[in-house]
Write an enzyme that holds these catalytic residues in place. Structure first.
Site, PDB file in Angstrom:
ATOM      1  N   HIS A 281       0.841  -1.205   0.000  1.00 11.79           N
ATOM      2  CA  HIS A 281       0.000   0.000   0.000  1.00 11.79           C
ATOM      3  C   HIS A 281       0.870   1.247   0.000  1.00 11.79           C
ATOM      4  O   HIS A 281       2.088   1.167   0.138  1.00 11.79           O
ATOM      5  CB  HIS A 281      -1.011  -0.016   1.146  1.00 11.79           C
ATOM      6  CG  HIS A 281      -0.430   0.016   2.538  1.00 11.79           C
ATOM      7  ND1 HIS A 281       0.364  -0.996   3.046  1.00 11.79           N
ATOM      8  CD2 HIS A 281      -0.540   0.938   3.533  1.00 11.79           C
ATOM      9  CE1 HIS A 281       0.703  -0.692   4.290  1.00 11.79           C
ATOM     10  NE2 HIS A 281       0.175   0.480   4.613  1.00 11.79           N
TER      11      HIS A 281
ATOM     12  N   HIS B  72       1.344   3.888   1.902  1.00 10.89           N
ATOM     13  CA  HIS B  72       1.920   4.584   3.059  1.00 10.89           C
ATOM     14  C   HIS B  72       3.449   4.628   2.960  1.00 10.89           C
ATOM     15  O   HIS B  72       4.083   3.670   2.524  1.00 10.89           O
ATOM     16  CB  HIS B  72       1.492   3.920   4.372  1.00 10.89           C
ATOM     17  CG  HIS B  72       0.049   4.186   4.702  1.00 10.89           C
ATOM     18  ND1 HIS B  72      -0.674   3.416   5.573  1.00 10.89           N
ATOM     19  CD2 HIS B  72      -0.798   5.156   4.255  1.00 10.89           C
ATOM     20  CE1 HIS B  72      -1.908   3.896   5.661  1.00 10.89           C
ATOM     21  NE2 HIS B  72      -2.013   4.954   4.875  1.00 10.89           N
TER      22      HIS B  72
ATOM     23  N   ASP C 192       5.946   4.355   4.890  1.00  7.32           N
ATOM     24  CA  ASP C 192       6.822   3.355   5.523  1.00  7.32           C
ATOM     25  C   ASP C 192       6.798   2.018   4.773  1.00  7.32           C
ATOM     26  O   ASP C 192       7.474   1.072   5.173  1.00  7.32           O
ATOM     27  CB  ASP C 192       6.481   3.185   7.010  1.00  7.32           C
ATOM     28  CG  ASP C 192       5.028   2.812   7.259  1.00  7.32           C
ATOM     29  OD1 ASP C 192       4.150   3.270   6.515  1.00  7.32           O
ATOM     30  OD2 ASP C 192       4.770   2.048   8.212  1.00  7.32           O
ATOM     31  N   HIS C 193       6.047   1.958   3.690  1.00  3.55           N
ATOM     32  CA  HIS C 193       6.044   0.763   2.828  1.00  3.55           C
ATOM     33  C   HIS C 193       6.523   1.081   1.414  1.00  3.55           C
ATOM     34  O   HIS C 193       7.151   0.266   0.766  1.00  3.55           O
ATOM     35  CB  HIS C 193       4.632   0.160   2.770  1.00  3.55           C
ATOM     36  CG  HIS C 193       4.122  -0.265   4.109  1.00  3.55           C
ATOM     37  ND1 HIS C 193       4.184  -1.560   4.562  1.00  3.55           N
ATOM     38  CD2 HIS C 193       3.594   0.467   5.130  1.00  3.55           C
ATOM     39  CE1 HIS C 193       3.701  -1.620   5.803  1.00  3.55           C
ATOM     40  NE2 HIS C 193       3.337  -0.401   6.165  1.00  3.55           N
TER      41      HIS C 193
ATOM     42  N   HIS D  14      -7.594  -0.962   5.207  1.00  2.00           N
ATOM     43  CA  HIS D  14      -6.548  -0.135   5.830  1.00  2.00           C
ATOM     44  C   HIS D  14      -6.297   1.064   4.911  1.00  2.00           C
ATOM     45  O   HIS D  14      -6.291   2.214   5.352  1.00  2.00           O
ATOM     46  CB  HIS D  14      -5.280  -0.961   6.024  1.00  2.00           C
ATOM     47  CG  HIS D  14      -4.124  -0.181   6.578  1.00  2.00           C
ATOM     48  ND1 HIS D  14      -4.107   0.307   7.863  1.00  2.00           N
ATOM     49  CD2 HIS D  14      -2.966   0.232   5.996  1.00  2.00           C
ATOM     50  CE1 HIS D  14      -2.980   0.977   8.057  1.00  2.00           C
ATOM     51  NE2 HIS D  14      -2.269   0.950   6.947  1.00  2.00           N
TER      52      HIS D  14
ATOM     53  N   ASP E 279      -0.381  -4.159   5.886  1.00  2.00           N
ATOM     54  CA  ASP E 279      -1.058  -3.700   7.100  1.00  2.00           C
ATOM     55  C   ASP E 279      -2.505  -4.183   7.131  1.00  2.00           C
ATOM     56  O   ASP E 279      -3.387  -3.497   7.660  1.00  2.00           O
ATOM     57  CB  ASP E 279      -0.993  -2.166   7.205  1.00  2.00           C
ATOM     58  CG  ASP E 279       0.406  -1.683   7.544  1.00  2.00           C
ATOM     59  OD1 ASP E 279       1.329  -2.521   7.664  1.00  2.00           O
ATOM     60  OD2 ASP E 279       0.585  -0.449   7.683  1.00  2.00           O
TER      61      ASP E 279
ATOM     62  N   HIS F  19       4.490  -5.160   9.889  1.00  2.00           N
ATOM     63  CA  HIS F  19       5.038  -4.565  11.119  1.00  2.00           C
ATOM     64  C   HIS F  19       5.264  -5.620  12.196  1.00  2.00           C
ATOM     65  O   HIS F  19       4.545  -6.614  12.264  1.00  2.00           O
ATOM     66  CB  HIS F  19       4.072  -3.527  11.706  1.00  2.00           C
ATOM     67  CG  HIS F  19       3.953  -2.267  10.917  1.00  2.00           C
ATOM     68  ND1 HIS F  19       4.775  -1.184  11.132  1.00  2.00           N
ATOM     69  CD2 HIS F  19       3.118  -1.916   9.909  1.00  2.00           C
ATOM     70  CE1 HIS F  19       4.441  -0.205  10.300  1.00  2.00           C
ATOM     71  NE2 HIS F  19       3.437  -0.620   9.540  1.00  2.00           N
TER      72      HIS F  19
HETATM   73 ZN   LIG Z   1      -0.109   1.437   6.548  1.00  2.00          ZN
END
Ligand SMILES: [Zn+2]
Length: 277
Positions: free
Chosen positions: A54, A56, A58-59, A110, A134, A173
């Site tokens: 996705h 975001h 941090d990905h 998400h 996530d 995560h």
């Molecule tokens: Zn996320």
């Protein structure tokens, strides 16, 4: 098929799926690109593709740099907001990288464009793997930021829950201990939760990841996959599985807050009586 687990940032994972014979590799959520390239080089691999769960940061934040540095690299994902995207994929689409097969599983909730990736290798007896980003965590599930409980219910029960039970779960995560503390609150009598929590704490002491688990294990201790269990229904006060899930997620959102230590600023404010504890 080998999966290399790489801990990055505060509690994220990026992964390399490696075809051992050809040394070709596919990365999942490589958010620290230079670290990834170092590993690719050190292990004599060639990176052919990136799978992004996705958008975001941090990905997905490593994609643009990787596209610049690796000629011909393909970046797959299900959302136009993903940086460096070269190939937008849709539900059930299959990709092939030599003997590595990928089925894209659309799991919106998400984020509205979230994809999970089910991966297996031809003529290989290793269990398949699913990269859940996530959406599904070990002992937990992602926040419903851009979707509904109905969608997450479909994702967890129909899409992920119906995969082969020995599928290895690689999530986005390391939230396992936090998730299991919540699972203890939901099902205090569940021995599997207790066992898993002490195992996860031992892993944490050794600074080792808790991924992967397997789907069959998740069904034993992950409250978000145990919506029909009496204890989970009792905790939520609901019986309809979608309502159980909705309440569980709300309770999980609240659960985090008292655990967080107040910031020094807030502590001062407390002392001065500016905030009510
Ligand atoms: Zn996320």
């Amino acid at each position: 098929m080998k999966v290399k687990v790489i801990s990055i940032l505060e509690d994220n994972y990026m992964y390399l799926v490696i075809e051992e014979q050809s040394k070709q590799a596919v990365a999942v959520d490589p958010a620290v690109p230079h670290r990834l390239l170092e590993i690719v080089k050190r292990e004599g691999l060639s990176l052919t593709a990136v799978l992004t769960t996705h958008h975001h940061w941090d990905h997905a934040r490593g994609n643009e740099a990787l596209v610049k540095e690796v000629p011909g690299l393909r970046v797959y994902g299900g959302d136009d907001r993903i940086g460096g995207l070269t190939d937008k994929v849709t539900n059930a689409q299959e990709l092939k990288f030599n003997s590595i097969n990928v089925r894209c599983l659309f799991t919106p909730c998400h984020t509205s464009g979230h994809m999970c990736y089910f991966v297996w290798e031809d003529e290989c007896t290793d269990a398949p793997a699913v990269f859940t980003g996530d959406t599904l965590f070990i002992a937990g599930c992602g926040r419903f930021l851009e979707g509904t409980a109905e969608q997450m219910y479909h994702n967890l029960t129909q899409v992920l829950g119906s995969l082969p039970q020995d599928t290895k779960v690689f999530c986005g995560h390391e939230y396992t201990i936090k998730n299991l503390k919540f699972a203890m609150l939901v099902e205090p009598e569940n021995e599997k939760v207790k066992e898993m929590l002490s195992w996860a704490r031992a892993r944490d002491d050794d600074d080792k990841p808790t991924v992967p688990s397997t789907l069959i294990e998740e069904f034993e201790y992950n409250p978000f996959l145990r919506l029909s269990e009496e204890g989970v229904q009792k905790f939520t006060g609901k019986t309809d599985p979608i309502e159980v899930l909705r309440v569980l997620r709300k309770e999980k959102d609240k659960f985090k807050k008292p655990k967080e230590r107040p910031s020094p600023h807030a502590m001062l404010a407390l002392e001065w009586g500016l905030l009510r504890p």
